[in-house]
Design a protein around this motif. Structure first.
Motif, mmCIF file in Angstrom:
data_model
loop_
_atom_site.group_PDB
_atom_site.id
_atom_site.type_symbol
_atom_site.label_atom_id
_atom_site.label_comp_id
_atom_site.label_asym_id
_atom_site.label_seq_id
_atom_site.Cartn_x
_atom_site.Cartn_y
_atom_site.Cartn_z
ATOM 1 N N VAL A 110 0.859 -1.184 0.000
ATOM 2 C CA VAL A 110 0.000 0.000 0.000
ATOM 3 C C VAL A 110 0.888 1.225 0.000
ATOM 4 N N VAL A 111 0.500 2.235 -0.754
ATOM 5 C CA VAL A 111 1.313 3.446 -0.881
ATOM 6 C C VAL A 111 0.376 4.631 -1.040
ATOM 7 N N GLY A 112 0.827 5.802 -0.647
ATOM 8 C CA GLY A 112 0.016 6.992 -0.835
ATOM 9 C C GLY A 112 -0.027 7.407 -2.296
ATOM 10 N N GLY A 113 -1.192 7.757 -2.781
ATOM 11 C CA GLY A 113 -1.316 8.161 -4.177
ATOM 12 C C GLY A 113 -0.548 9.413 -4.522
ATOM 13 N N ASP A 114 -0.251 10.255 -3.510
ATOM 14 C CA ASP A 114 0.505 11.483 -3.741
ATOM 15 C C ASP A 114 1.998 11.314 -3.451
#
Length: 276
Positions: free
Chosen positions: A210-214
């Motif tokens: 999981v990773v931040g979209g920004d």
């Protein structure tokens, strides 16, 4: 599996998240305040997993014999400790899941290989106490170490949040001033090159990235690369970029017992995952 980042990429800009997110101090202050409140509301049990001053974890338990999730904190292996992250416990305690949050020694005092040995000891102690491999989740450096624990069959599942799975790009950044990695050591400590758990691995074969979209394109690439590589080798993987979240706010869903991220950790920690 794709190769390492192009030499034309500004690796410092891609991997130096504190510089990339100027307002990160406000988010981190919220972590600190929430952690203090969490400890006051539900005091943890400190457990030494080694002889060192930092070789201690906080264990938050809703009831005896609850399933356990181990949270591995970030800080590029050179900052922070367990006291910053007590706040990850309340949402999981709400669902009957215990949470262990270990500290570990930091670079440049110790090498990254030593930090991994300490994390192994912490996870193994939780396994010995509970009789089953825990789910391991972690952020940034902790995402890297979560994948390492799954590769070594120490975890039943791993949820890596904003992890770095190929350390070679860090060699060319200021982050390496403390880590002091050369190209060979960076490759040797990169779980993208470690054995892929498979159906015969007794620890489990589930990895969420999981990773931040920004977040930077490199962080997005790393999580996608890791999920794709292990999926292509038989591991059940998930990749998700959380819209509107950066490298620090990507942890915000862990505050909310009803968030999809918390519910996923609860699912992974359930007894359906392999024991022993």
């Amino acid at each position: 599996m794709t190769g390492k980042a192009s030499d034309e990429i500004d690796l410092e800009a891609e991997y130096n998240n504190r510089a990339r997110v100027p307002d990160h101090p406000a988010t981190m202050a919220r972590w600190r305040e929430s952690a203090e409140a969490a400890r006051a509301a539900h005091p943890p049990t400190p457990i030494a997993y080694g002889p060192g001053e930092r070789e201690v974890m906080d264990l938050f338990e809703p009831v005896p014999d609850a399933p356990v999730a181990v949270f591995l904190h970030g800080g590029y292996w050179q900052a922070l400790d367990r006291s910053w992250f007590s706040w990850v416990a309340p949402a999981l305690l709400h669902h009957g899941v215990s949470v262990a949050v270990p500290s570990y020694d930091l670079a440049p005092t110790v090498r990254l290989g030593t930090i991994l040995k300490q994390v192994r000891a912490a996870v193994d102690l939780i396994r010995a106490r509970s009789g089953r491999r825990p789910v391991v989740f972690g952020h940034s450096a902790g995402g890297h170490m979560s994948a390492c624990m799954l590769s070594e069959a120490r975890a039943s599942a791993a949820l890596a949040i904003s992890g770095v799975f190929d350390l070679r790009p860090l060699v060319h950044t200021s982050l390496n001033d403390a880590l002091k990695l050369d190209a060979n050591e960076a490759a040797a400590l990169s779980p993208i090159f470690w054995p892929v758990p498979n159906g015969s691995t007794p620890g489990g074969t589930v990895l969420d990235c999981v990773v931040g979209g920004d977040e930077s394109p490199e962080f997005l690439r790393q999580s996608r690369m890791m999920a794709d590589h292990w999926a292509n080798n038989g591991v059940e993987t998930r990749y998700e970029a959380l819209a509107g979240l950066n490298h620090f706010t990507v942890l915000d869903p862990l505050f909310d017992p009803g968030s999809a991220l918390v519910r996923r950790i609860v699912e992974l920690a359930s007894p359906r995952h392999p024991r022993a």
